[in-house]
Design an enzyme around this catalytic site. Structure first.
Site, PDB file in Angstrom:
ATOM      1  CG  ASP A 177      69.012  66.226 149.314  1.00 24.84           C
ATOM      2  OD1 ASP A 177      68.820  65.028 149.581  1.00 24.84           O
ATOM      3  OD2 ASP A 177      69.779  66.614 148.411  1.00 24.84           O
TER       4      ASP A 177
ATOM      5  CD  GLU B  54      73.968  59.532 149.437  1.00 27.20           C
ATOM      6  OE1 GLU B  54      73.533  58.373 149.234  1.00 27.20           O
ATOM      7  OE2 GLU B  54      73.319  60.419 150.031  1.00 27.20           O
TER       8      GLU B  54
HETATM    9  O1  48C Z   1      65.638  69.129 142.317  1.00 29.29           O
HETATM   10  C1  48C Z   1      65.617  67.926 142.049  1.00 29.29           C
HETATM   11  N1  48C Z   1      64.747  67.435 141.129  1.00 29.29           N
HETATM   12  C2  48C Z   1      64.678  66.107 140.812  1.00 29.29           C
HETATM   13  O2  48C Z   1      63.860  65.718 139.940  1.00 29.29           O
HETATM   14  C3  48C Z   1      65.552  65.217 141.487  1.00 29.29           C
HETATM   15  C4  48C Z   1      66.450  65.720 142.422  1.00 29.29           C
HETATM   16  N2  48C Z   1      66.472  67.069 142.681  1.00 29.29           N
HETATM   17  C5  48C Z   1      67.429  67.625 143.638  1.00 29.29           C
HETATM   18  O3  48C Z   1      68.424  66.657 143.977  1.00 29.29           O
HETATM   19  C6  48C Z   1      66.734  68.009 144.934  1.00 29.29           C
HETATM   20  O4  48C Z   1      67.436  69.087 145.567  1.00 29.29           O
HETATM   21  C7  48C Z   1      66.916  66.769 145.793  1.00 29.29           C
HETATM   22  O5  48C Z   1      66.848  67.099 147.185  1.00 29.29           O
HETATM   23  C8  48C Z   1      68.281  66.263 145.355  1.00 29.29           C
HETATM   24  C9  48C Z   1      68.457  64.743 145.400  1.00 29.29           C
HETATM   25  N3  48C Z   1      67.970  64.172 146.632  1.00 29.29           N
HETATM   26  C10 48C Z   1      66.855  63.392 146.600  1.00 29.29           C
HETATM   27  O6  48C Z   1      66.215  63.179 145.619  1.00 29.29           O
HETATM   28  C11 48C Z   1      66.461  62.733 147.912  1.00 29.29           C
HETATM   29  N4  48C Z   1      66.692  63.630 149.021  1.00 29.29           N
HETATM   30  C12 48C Z   1      67.272  61.468 148.046  1.00 29.29           C
END
Ligand code: 48C
Length: 359
Positions: free
Chosen positions: A216, A308
């Site tokens: 993440d 997940e």
């Molecule tokens: O890059 C994005 N943009 C978004 O708008 C939503 C999620 N993400 C990617 O997905 C990021 O790399 C985030 O880390 C991952 C989803 N993980 C999260 O949103 C929190 N760590 C739960």
């Protein structure tokens, strides 16, 4: 006449002496060459899982293929495992996979074992939409803590390639940017990571990379994340649930979904924000999770926590060969529990309403 005989005998003796000397020198040389040849036996570095290289047995084509996967028949019932016992930590799973906690491994020893293997580790990170704001800290702290001293290729997936910060990378470490579309739904952005990682592996990594970790972006490194985390299939225990009963885990609970896990099933609740392993294993994981996510979508089902949920279902059936403790993905808003001696990688405090394109 007598003088002639003496000369003749002397020449004969000299020739015999030279012959003896020559044979000794040549034989000695042959031994040295064969010894050197032995050293030059090419060791297959690609997936050399041996820790020490003993005298190599002569390569036989007829060894039986070794299947190291740990696949469990569906719905096998057994007691819920744990990674903590009171304030102590548990360092092995019921299927005998190590659980990596601070103090259970020697980093110098492990680095000295893996350094000669000349491995390449890939890391994938997605920074789509407003999440691009987290990328600099992610990259800068990765330089300080993530496989320091090893060959690391970081793949940044983003809809804003021009916004990727220039971060100084140490020798042997590279950053590659891949353009991906944004989306109006954060669930879609998150879930499509499986498809993007599968495609990256198929298009680019197969021939050049040994291990891959998928992380993440809204997190930072605070401590060593290194060779102790290497393994065939590696999962990270989520910091939010490792002291809960599994019936309370946020698994997908609708039997209609391919991510379904029943209330009395499950080992641990694993993070979607940190997983990895050997390239071919992560390829199979991402391909399977993507296919199941898309098959659910065809039937208008989206699992509780998207990819997940599918990762947790995958790891329930395909046991990880190594489990990383919540040291490997903590959450900044949480106070440290007594068993957490070090926070290596942690989700930063954020306001999802401000950074996600939708609720
Ligand atoms: O890059 C994005 N943009 C978004 O708008 C939503 C999620 N993400 C990617 O997905 C990021 O790399 C985030 O880390 C991952 C989803 N993980 C999260 O949103 C929190 N760590 C739960």
């Amino acid at each position: 006449m007598h003088l002639l005989n003496v000369k003749f005998v002397t020449v004969i003796l000299l020739l015999i002496l030279l012959g003896v000397l020559y044979s000794y020198i040549f034989r000695a040389y042959r031994i040295v060459v064969s010894f050197e040849q032995k050293d030059k036996i090419p060791v297959d570095r690609a997936h050399d899982s041996s820790l020490v290289v003993p005298d190599q047995p002569a390569p036989h084509a007829d060894f039986r293929a070794h299947d190291s996967s740990l696949v469990v028949p569906d719905h096998l019932q057994y007691e819920q495992p744990s990674i903590v016992k009171g304030n102590d930590v548990v360092t092995v799973t019921p299927w005998l996979a190590p659980v990596v906690w601070e103090g259970t491994f020697n980093p110098v020893l492990l680095d000295s074992i893996y350094r000669p293997k000349n491995i390449t580790i890939a890391a994938t990170v997605f920074a789509v939409g407003k999440y691009i704001m987290f990328l600099r800290n992610f990259l800068e702290t990765a330089e300080q803590h993530f496989f320091v001293g090893f060959r690391v290729h970081v793949y940044v997936f983003t809809d804003q390639p021009k916004e990727v910060p220039m971060v100084k990378m140490a020798a042997g470490r590279q950053l590659m940017v891949r353009s991906v579309p944004s989306s109006k739904r954060w669930q879609e952005i998150s879930a499509r990571r499986m498809e993007m990682i599968q495609t990256l592996i198929e298009e680019k990594l197969f021939k050049s990379t040994d291990y891959i970790f998928c992380l993440d972006v809204d997190s930072k490194f605070h401590g060593r994340w290194g060779t102790e985390s290497l393994g065939r299939l590696v999962a990270v225990v989520h910091p939010g649930y490792y002291r809960d009963k599994r019936s309370r885990f946020p698994y997908e609970r609708r039997p209609a979904s391919r991510a379904y896990i029943a209330p009395e099933e499950g080992d641990f609740y694993y993070c979607g924000g940190a997983f990895g392993g050997l390239l071919q294993e992560v390829h199979l994981l991402t391909k399977t999770c993507r296919a199941n996510f898309e098959a659910d979508a065809q039937e208008d089902i989206e699992a509780a926590w998207q990819e997940e949920s599918h990762l947790n279902r995958y790891m329930w059936t395909n046991k990880p060969s190594k489990v990383l403790s919540p040291e490997y993905l903590w959450q900044d808003f949480k106070a440290k529990n007594p068993e957490i001696q070090i926070i290596r990688f942690s989700g930063v405090v954020k306001n999802y309403a401000e950074i996600r394109p939708n609720v």
